[in-house]
Write an enzyme that holds these catalytic residues in place. Structure first.
Site, mmCIF file in Angstrom:
data_model
loop_
_atom_site.group_PDB
_atom_site.id
_atom_site.type_symbol
_atom_site.label_atom_id
_atom_site.label_comp_id
_atom_site.label_asym_id
_atom_site.label_seq_id
_atom_site.Cartn_x
_atom_site.Cartn_y
_atom_site.Cartn_z
ATOM 1 N N PRO A 17 0.847 -1.199 0.000
ATOM 2 C CG PRO A 17 0.059 -0.996 2.192
ATOM 3 C CD PRO A 17 0.787 -1.931 1.273
ATOM 4 C CG MET A 18 3.506 2.208 -1.889
ATOM 5 S SD MET A 18 4.602 1.916 -3.297
ATOM 6 C CE MET A 18 3.543 0.917 -4.360
ATOM 7 C CB CYS A 101 2.163 5.439 7.935
ATOM 8 S SG CYS A 101 2.233 7.062 7.154
ATOM 9 C CE LYS A 140 3.863 -2.628 4.232
ATOM 10 N NZ LYS A 140 4.757 -1.552 4.707
ATOM 11 C CG HIS A 172 9.228 -1.119 5.778
ATOM 12 N ND1 HIS A 172 8.699 0.037 5.259
ATOM 13 C CD2 HIS A 172 10.511 -1.160 5.340
ATOM 14 C CE1 HIS A 172 9.617 0.668 4.547
ATOM 15 N NE2 HIS A 172 10.726 -0.047 4.588
ATOM 16 C CG ASN A 212 7.385 -3.564 2.464
ATOM 17 O OD1 ASN A 212 7.141 -2.591 3.153
ATOM 18 N ND2 ASN A 212 7.508 -3.491 1.159
ATOM 19 N N GLY A 213 10.399 -3.947 1.888
ATOM 20 C CA GLY A 213 11.431 -2.932 2.009
ATOM 21 C C GLY A 213 12.619 -3.158 1.109
ATOM 22 N N GLY A 234 7.141 -2.650 -3.075
ATOM 23 C CA GLY A 234 6.501 -1.349 -3.112
ATOM 24 C C GLY A 234 6.898 -0.517 -4.306
#
Length: 340
Positions: A17-18, A101, A140, A172, A212-213, A234
């Site tokens: 998700p971005m 976030c 997440k 992440h 992720n990342g 991402g």
């Protein structure tokens, strides 16, 4: 035997998700390249869903986007549970809680990465959300925030939230510095620490641990899958969308839907026309395709033509087709995806 949900079956490879990027138009375009990857919405706050109008603005999607997860931002367990139930009623396949976030705006509302410092709140939220829905509820998160810099800090968070019933975490592999770094810097400056996520999986074989990342190639994805359960890509999946073109065959053993970039772009034409008929602006849709012809002869001209003309009043498919006519896709490039 417990059946596998659509989201669970697709989770092996997902697109992160971005904000401002994984809009409904990007997700529909991604489906011309992969039918199997799990797609996520941008983060939507509980306040937007409960008080925003029309709700379609925040939750609307095209059926082609399934399997599709809604990412929620919030910390109030009751509000999150209510929004999870709304998401299920709208047909989403998963609800994901954002605990990653780092922006100031979400910190001030106790949303995102700052929740890593409040695992009891995340646990309460997960428990309430799971009680409200039958679809998967996932989290997440980051590997830590600020002074949290030990495996034990991440372990404490995961243990408490897992005890509340969450069995799926997408991690992440960077810390979030809530003090001293901007949200943009938090995407690059904190070093990646894949081993911490991999050790987490080793300690918790009973949990689904995704990573992720900074993952940029399918080869790197395959290497990670030897250590963890799933990968989430991402920015590379957005800026170089052709990366997605071999996901189905590589990770799911199924035929890939697009034989070439041009074929994917042509397959997207009916969707573009339908969105234009609904009143959408051409540039709001085609901005998500600007990286499609990266490295192809005419790719820059394609991007320039759309940038200069797609925003004009009345812009339609003719401008899109004119842009496509400027591109030459070498035959060998049509059959390959970068794994460098």
């Amino acid at each position: 035997m417990k059946s596998i949900s659509p989201a669970g079956a697709a989770r092996r490879f997902s697109v992160a998700p971005m904000m401002d990027w994984t809009t409904r138009d990007y997700r529909a375009f991604a489906r011309t390249l992969t039918q199997r990857a799990l797609l996520y919405t941008e983060m939507v706050t509980t306040g937007a869903i409960l008080h925003g109008s029309p709700r379609e603005r925040f939750l609307g999607y095209n059926e082609v986007e399934h399997p599709l997860a809604l990412q929620l931002g919030g910390s109030d367990a009751g509000e999150l549970a209510e929004c999870a139930a709304i998401a299920e009623a709208w047909g989403y396949d998963e609800v994901n809680l954002n605990v990653g976030c780092p922006s100031d705006r979400v910190q001030n509302n106790l949303i995102g990465a700052c929740l890593m410092g409040h695992p009891e709140k995340v646990a309460a939220a997960v428990k309430a959300m799971q009680a409200a829905v039958s679809i998967p509820v996932t989290v997440k998160c980051r590997i830590g925030i600020d002074d949290q810099d030990e495996d034990a800090d991440l372990e404490h968070f995961i243990h408490q939230v897992a005890d509340a019933g969450c069995d799926t975490f997408i991690v992440h592999a960077r810390k979030a510095w809530l003090q001293g770094l901007s949200p943009k810097q938090n995407r690059d400056v904190p070093p990646l620490n894949y081993p911490r996520v991999q050790r987490l999986k080793q300690r918790h074989p009973e949990l689904h641990i995704g990573i992720n990342g900074g993952i940029k190639t399918l080869e790197a994805c395959q290497a990670q899958l030897a250590q963890v359960d799933s990968v989430m890509v991402g920015r590379e999946a957005y800026q170089n969308p052709w990366l997605l073109a071999r996901v189905d065959s590589t990770f799911f053993g199924q035929a890939d839907p697009a034989s070439s970039r041009l074929a994917a772009a042509q397959a997207f034409r009916p969707y573009i026309q339908a969105r234009l008929d609904e009143g959408a602006k051409l540039n709001h849709i085609t901005r998500h395709l600007l990286g499609l012809f990266q490295g192809c002869p005419g790719g820059r001209r394609f991007r320039r033509h759309l940038s200069e003309h797609a925003h004009l009043e009345g812009a339609g498919l003719r401008i899109y087709d004119d842009a496509l006519s400027l591109v030459h896709e070498p035959q060998e490039a049509a059959a390959a995806v970068s794994i460098e």
